[in-house]
Design an enzyme around this catalytic site. Structure first.
Site, PDB file in Angstrom:
ATOM      1  N   GLN A   1     -26.523 -38.312 -28.362  1.00 38.96           N
ATOM      2  CA  GLN A   1     -25.767 -37.841 -29.560  1.00 38.96           C
ATOM      3  C   GLN A   1     -24.549 -37.176 -30.004  1.00 38.96           C
ATOM      4  O   GLN A   1     -23.958 -37.012 -30.665  1.00 38.96           O
ATOM      5  CB  GLN A   1     -25.961 -38.231 -30.550  1.00 38.96           C
TER       6      GLN A   1
ATOM      7  N   GLU B   1     -20.813 -37.387 -30.261  1.00 39.18           N
ATOM      8  CA  GLU B   1     -20.478 -38.010 -31.856  1.00 39.18           C
ATOM      9  C   GLU B   1     -20.972 -36.256 -32.220  1.00 39.18           C
ATOM     10  O   GLU B   1     -20.064 -36.642 -33.304  1.00 39.18           O
ATOM     11  CB  GLU B   1     -21.607 -39.374 -31.505  1.00 39.18           C
ATOM     12  N   GLU B   2     -21.667 -35.536 -32.432  1.00 40.74           N
ATOM     13  CA  GLU B   2     -22.269 -35.150 -33.198  1.00 40.74           C
ATOM     14  C   GLU B   2     -21.249 -33.802 -33.425  1.00 40.74           C
ATOM     15  O   GLU B   2     -20.438 -32.943 -34.077  1.00 40.74           O
ATOM     16  CB  GLU B   2     -23.725 -34.073 -32.811  1.00 40.74           C
ATOM     17  N   ARG B   3     -21.151 -33.277 -32.056  1.00 43.94           N
ATOM     18  CA  ARG B   3     -19.790 -31.779 -32.164  1.00 43.94           C
ATOM     19  C   ARG B   3     -18.563 -32.391 -32.086  1.00 43.94           C
ATOM     20  O   ARG B   3     -18.122 -32.001 -32.919  1.00 43.94           O
ATOM     21  CB  ARG B   3     -19.630 -32.255 -30.211  1.00 43.94           C
TER      22      ARG B   3
ATOM     23  N   ASN C   1     -26.245 -27.185 -32.082  1.00 42.79           N
ATOM     24  CA  ASN C   1     -26.395 -27.760 -31.134  1.00 42.79           C
ATOM     25  C   ASN C   1     -24.544 -27.079 -30.038  1.00 42.79           C
ATOM     26  O   ASN C   1     -24.620 -27.389 -29.073  1.00 42.79           O
ATOM     27  CB  ASN C   1     -25.104 -28.846 -31.616  1.00 42.79           C
TER      28      ASN C   1
END
Lengths: 409, 254
Positions: free
Chosen positions: A283, A286-288, A409
């Site tokens: 994921q 998507e998080e980035r 992240n």
């Protein structure tokens, strides 16, 4: 081209939304025939449809009425009321945009999540969007994709509805970037896992009902020995040690959490034992992208507020804004914002049609972090003495934005 | 249970936008400016949807008069719970000259065509502040009107309306079919939830022209000039009441 640029700049002074700026650029091409009406509908957006814009307008209302009036207070208190705000957002459907319909989500594609992320950037602080992002796009995607039906009913459904607050337990005091080296252990005993260890930098940790916990569940090699576990935080042995006093993102409460022989049923493991690391990695794209979308709007807002401030602030007998160096720099920053937006939308478009965009997403995140720092630094400069006070948005942004570049992240 | 509520929704410049007068003084700048549904119209839609949820009406129909963009405003009403929309297409010079008299003629014609039992409008639009459309519509239809409504309840076959007036609150009972105009405290409009926004996509919007309804939209008014209000001048602080009286005398005010 210069006339178009100046025209756009002149119009941009009065506008808050970039999608309307895009409209203006097209208008200069179709100058003769069209009647004198706002052309907001006729333009084709790269990824957004009418529904995306309707979504943004509705979310904006919620932000203007339920969140922004209280942000200053929450920044001072070091916490925002997560249950209350998440319930409002959940009831309006904004926490489960791309989650399965069976569990209260809307089953829409990721472009809708990006639209939500962009709109959340209108909140006057970084902490609350970050906490919302954890709830909707960090603590829950793996559960939605790989969790059992029972687990989804217990944790995913209430999180989407805004009834339960989630947090993510991955980083530790000894392991942040190096996720593979975390120490928290979950040892199997009969039907349960016994958890020992601790987590650090847990966003919304002091208010959360459950944690999506990454722990070592075997002695296999580090990328294959971890599992994701849905951990209710009211279990005996869970200690929310302290709320961390941070430089920025102050309305988001960040906790250090300890686990002392915490017992959790084996069925609380998401998907397969040993696959936790891979699930969490999946994921990251998507998080980035989510993080980039969020900070884009904030950057625009800071530039716009800087324009407004420097337009009325006079030095050496004219407005700060009309000094060329200032004007040029702000134009450059706006250009960079548009470039980053193009990358975001391109990556999103590719992603929703099924491509892997790890490289583009990482590039976008890198650029976003760097640009945010440069932008906040430049803009703060133009606010002069006022920029140094805590009363203005630009200094809050300056403090909060540091996190995106180095520490997430 | 009566059949239909007609709700009028107007697309206006967003309340938060700083208004600028056009250089030729014929109006205000609307190109590229953010527009949204008139806040009083939102309250009207909310009331209509509430009445439907109470099972007092079967269908809520949202109506807007204007160019293509008026459909966005209708979609917002659909996302709030209206069942279908009617877009009365008026554009160009006709749209610039569109005012309460023409709109009320259109609404009256639609009310008859759709066999509506109730019309709810916002009490006024925030761009022209006319506060006329509701009243004119009622007059054209010869229907009772409950304007500046801050509370609406069904009382048997009649509508009980609490109105906000200068002296306080006035309660009236009117028979249906009727026209209501919504005031600020009637309700708090709901947020259009994402599920409803997606559902609104499938709801129907029919387009008609004023001519189809037998309405002539030509205006009998001509705007001569539009100007900004005068700049507010700085004031003067005085220490005592006597000073104040002295200054007012000097300025010839008393």
């Amino acid at each position: 081209a210069l006339r178009v640029l100046r025209f756009s700049l002149a119009v941009n002074r009065n506008l808050l939304k970039t999608n309307v700026v895009c409209n203006k650029r097209y208008l200069s091409e179709k100058v003769s025939s069209s009647p004198k009406e706002s052309v907001s509908k006729q333009i084709d957006h790269v990824i957004y449809t009418e529904e995306h814009f309707a979504l943004k307008a509705s979310l904006r209302k919620i932000i203007d009425q339920e969140i922004n009036p209280y942000v200053d207070k929450w920044e001072e208190e070091g916490q925002f009321p997560a249950h209350k705000i998440f319930k409002i957002l959940g009831s309006a459907g904004f926490l489960g945009v791309n989650k399965p319909v069976e569990y209260g989500g809307l089953g829409l594609d990721f472009s809708y999540s990006v639209a939500v992320a962009e709109e959340l950037g209108n909140i006057n602080c970084g902490g609350i969007p970050m906490a919302i992002g954890v709830q909707s796009d960090m603590a829950t995607p793996a559960l939605a994709r790989f969790g059992s039906a029972e687990l989804k009913r217990e944790f995913l459904l209430p999180s989407i509805m805004g009834d339960k607050v989630a947090c993510l337990g991955v980083s530790e005091t000894g392991a942040g970037s190096d996720v593979a080296s975390i120490n928290t252990k979950a040892v199997r005993k009969g039907d349960e896992f016994i958890i020992n260890g601790g987590k650090m930098w847990t966003t919304t940790g002091t208010q959360a009902d459950w944690m999506c916990l990454l722990a070592n569940t075997s002695n296999d090699p580090p990328h294959k020995n971890k599992s994701l576990i849905c951990l209710p935080l009211n279990l005996p042995g869970v200690h929310i040690a302290r709320k961390i006093d941070k430089m920025g993102m102050r309305s988001s409460d960040t906790a250090e959490v300890f686990f002392d022989d915490v017992r959790v049923p084996c069925k609380n493991v998401i998907g397969e034992v040993g696959m936790g690391f891979m699930y969490q990695m999946l994921q990251f794209q998507e998080e980035r992208l989510w993080g980039v979308a969020n900070i884009l709007t904030m950057m625009e807002k800071v530039v716009q507020e800087t324009i407004n401030y420097t337009r009325q602030r006079k030095i050496f007998n004219q407005a700060v804004l009309y000094h060329q160096a200032v004007h040029f720099r702000l134009a450059e920053l706006q250009t960079e914002i548009e470039l980053l937006r193009s990358l975001l939308h391109r990556a999103t478009a590719l992603y929703i049609s099924g491509n892997d965009v790890t490289k583009l997403a990482s590039m976008a995140k890198l650029k976003a972090g760097r640009l945010a720092r440069e932008l906040s630094d430049s803009c703060l400069q133009y606010w002069g003495g006022m920029g140094f006070t805590n009363d203005v948005l630009v200094s809050r942004f300056y403090r909060s934005v540091r996190l995106l570049h180095s520490n997430l992240n | 249970m009566s059949a239909r509520v007609l709700v009028g929704v107007k697309r206006v410049i967003d309340y938060a936008v700083k208004i600028r007068v056009k250089p030729d003084h014929t109006g205000v700048v609307t190109d590229g400016v953010k527009h949204s549904m008139n806040p009083f119209c939102e309250i009207a839609v909310e009331e209509a949807v509430k009445l439907k949820e109470k099972k007092l009406f079967k269908e809520v129909v949202a109506v807007s008069c204007g160019p293509q963009q008026a459909q966005e405003t209708i979609r917002t009403a659909l996302a709030m719970g209206a069942d279908r929309g009617i877009h009365v297409e008026v554009s160009g010079k006709d749209y610039e000259a569109l005012g309460p008299l023409q709109v009320s003629k259109i609404l009256a014609a639609l009310a008859k065509k759709e066999e509506a039992n109730l019309i709810i409008l916002g009490k006024q639009a925030i761009d022209d502040d006319c506060n006329q459309t509701g009243q004119m519509t009622a007059a054209l239809l010869d229907w009772p009107q409950g304007t500046f409504a801050s509370e609406v309840t069904m009382d048997g076959e009649k509508l009980k309306v609490v109105r906000e007036i200068d002296g306080g609150l006035e309660t009236i009972k009117i028979k249906m079919p009727a026209v209501l105009t919504a005031d600020l405290r009637l309700n708090t409009p709901r947020y259009a939830t994402l599920p409803n926004i997606m559902k609104a996509k499938k709801k129907k919007i029919t387009t008609v022209k004023p001519g189809d309804l037998g309405v002539d939209v030509s205006s009998r008014l001509e705007v001569l000039n539009v100007e900004e209000p005068p700049q507010r001048q700085a004031g003067v602080k005085v220490e005592t009441v006597d000073d104040l009286v002295g200054k007012l005398r000097e300025a010839g005010k008393i």
